[in-house]
Design a protein around this motif. Structure first.
Motif, PDB file in Angstrom:
ATOM      1  N   ILE A  62      47.659  28.367  45.463  1.00  0.00           N
ATOM      2  CA  ILE A  62      48.214  28.872  44.158  1.00  0.00           C
ATOM      3  C   ILE A  62      48.159  30.451  44.634  1.00  0.00           C
ATOM      4  CG2 ILE A  62      47.208  27.036  42.831  1.00  0.00           C
ATOM      5  CD1 ILE A  62      44.785  28.890  42.015  1.00  0.00           C
ATOM      6  N   PHE A  63      48.689  30.985  43.434  1.00  0.00           N
ATOM      7  CA  PHE A  63      48.724  32.584  43.348  1.00  0.00           C
ATOM      8  C   PHE A  63      47.183  32.856  43.224  1.00  0.00           C
ATOM      9  CE2 PHE A  63      53.200  32.067  42.111  1.00  0.00           C
ATOM     10  CZ  PHE A  63      53.811  32.661  43.358  1.00  0.00           C
ATOM     11  N   ALA A  64      46.847  34.066  43.782  1.00  0.00           N
ATOM     12  CA  ALA A  64      45.582  34.556  43.743  1.00  0.00           C
ATOM     13  C   ALA A  64      44.981  34.817  42.021  1.00  0.00           C
ATOM     14  CB  ALA A  64      45.183  35.538  44.445  1.00  0.00           C
ATOM     15  N   ARG A  65      46.015  35.304  41.536  1.00  0.00           N
ATOM     16  CA  ARG A  65      45.935  35.546  39.982  1.00  0.00           C
ATOM     17  C   ARG A  65      45.270  34.343  39.185  1.00  0.00           C
ATOM     18  NH1 ARG A  65      52.131  36.056  39.360  1.00  0.00           N
ATOM     19  NH2 ARG A  65      52.554  33.940  38.919  1.00  0.00           N
ATOM     20  N   ASP A  66      45.726  33.159  39.708  1.00  0.00           N
ATOM     21  CA  ASP A  66      45.290  31.780  38.784  1.00  0.00           C
ATOM     22  C   ASP A  66      44.027  31.312  39.305  1.00  0.00           C
ATOM     23  OD1 ASP A  66      47.786  32.078  37.534  1.00  0.00           O
ATOM     24  OD2 ASP A  66      48.899  31.032  39.065  1.00  0.00           O
ATOM     25  N   LYS A  67      43.312  32.008  40.375  1.00  0.00           N
ATOM     26  CA  LYS A  67      41.998  31.615  40.940  1.00  0.00           C
ATOM     27  C   LYS A  67      41.111  31.079  39.881  1.00  0.00           C
ATOM     28  CE  LYS A  67      38.404  32.387  44.398  1.00  0.00           C
ATOM     29  NZ  LYS A  67      37.975  33.152  45.019  1.00  0.00           N
ATOM     30  N   GLU A  68      40.708  32.032  38.913  1.00  0.00           N
ATOM     31  CA  GLU A  68      39.749  31.343  38.033  1.00  0.00           C
ATOM     32  C   GLU A  68      39.905  30.310  37.055  1.00  0.00           C
ATOM     33  OE1 GLU A  68      37.885  34.583  35.734  1.00  0.00           O
ATOM     34  OE2 GLU A  68      38.008  35.943  37.507  1.00  0.00           O
ATOM     35  N   GLN A  69      41.116  30.136  36.531  1.00  0.00           N
ATOM     36  CA  GLN A  69      41.410  29.158  35.766  1.00  0.00           C
ATOM     37  C   GLN A  69      41.546  27.910  36.634  1.00  0.00           C
ATOM     38  OE1 GLN A  69      45.405  29.477  33.839  1.00  0.00           O
ATOM     39  NE2 GLN A  69      44.987  27.595  32.692  1.00  0.00           N
TER      40      GLN A  69
END
Length: 85
Positions: A62-69
């Motif tokens: 996935i894109f790193a920006r979506d890691k937490e979700q």
């Protein structure tokens, strides 16, 4: 809003068997997270070709920006909860 270059880096968020990987991919996609599946075919028919001993051959990126979700959704799935309900 300007996207940080690091936010667009692809990261492996999950490695597992083909069945769980497909379910998690669907959960992430349903929640608006773009997913790239690595070794989907070979992880099913010849997992030892893509992973040492054939353990956890399928990877989800996935894109790193979506890691937490994504981690939250994956944790809910692995605990047996339904994150989309």
């Amino acid at each position: 809003m300007t996207a940080n270059k690091d936010d667009l880096d692809l990261i492996v968020i999950y490695s597992g068997n083909p069945i769980d990987s497909e379910i998690i991919k669907d959960i992430l996609t349903e929640n608006g997270i773009a997913v790239n599946v690595k070794n989907q075919l070979m992880g099913t028919i010849a997992p030892w070709q893509v992973s040492a001993g054939g353990v956890n051959p399928v990877e989800l990126e996935i894109f790193a920006r979506d890691k937490e979700q994504a981690l939250r959704l994956i944790n809910e799935f692995t605990k047996g909860n339904n994150p989309t309900a």
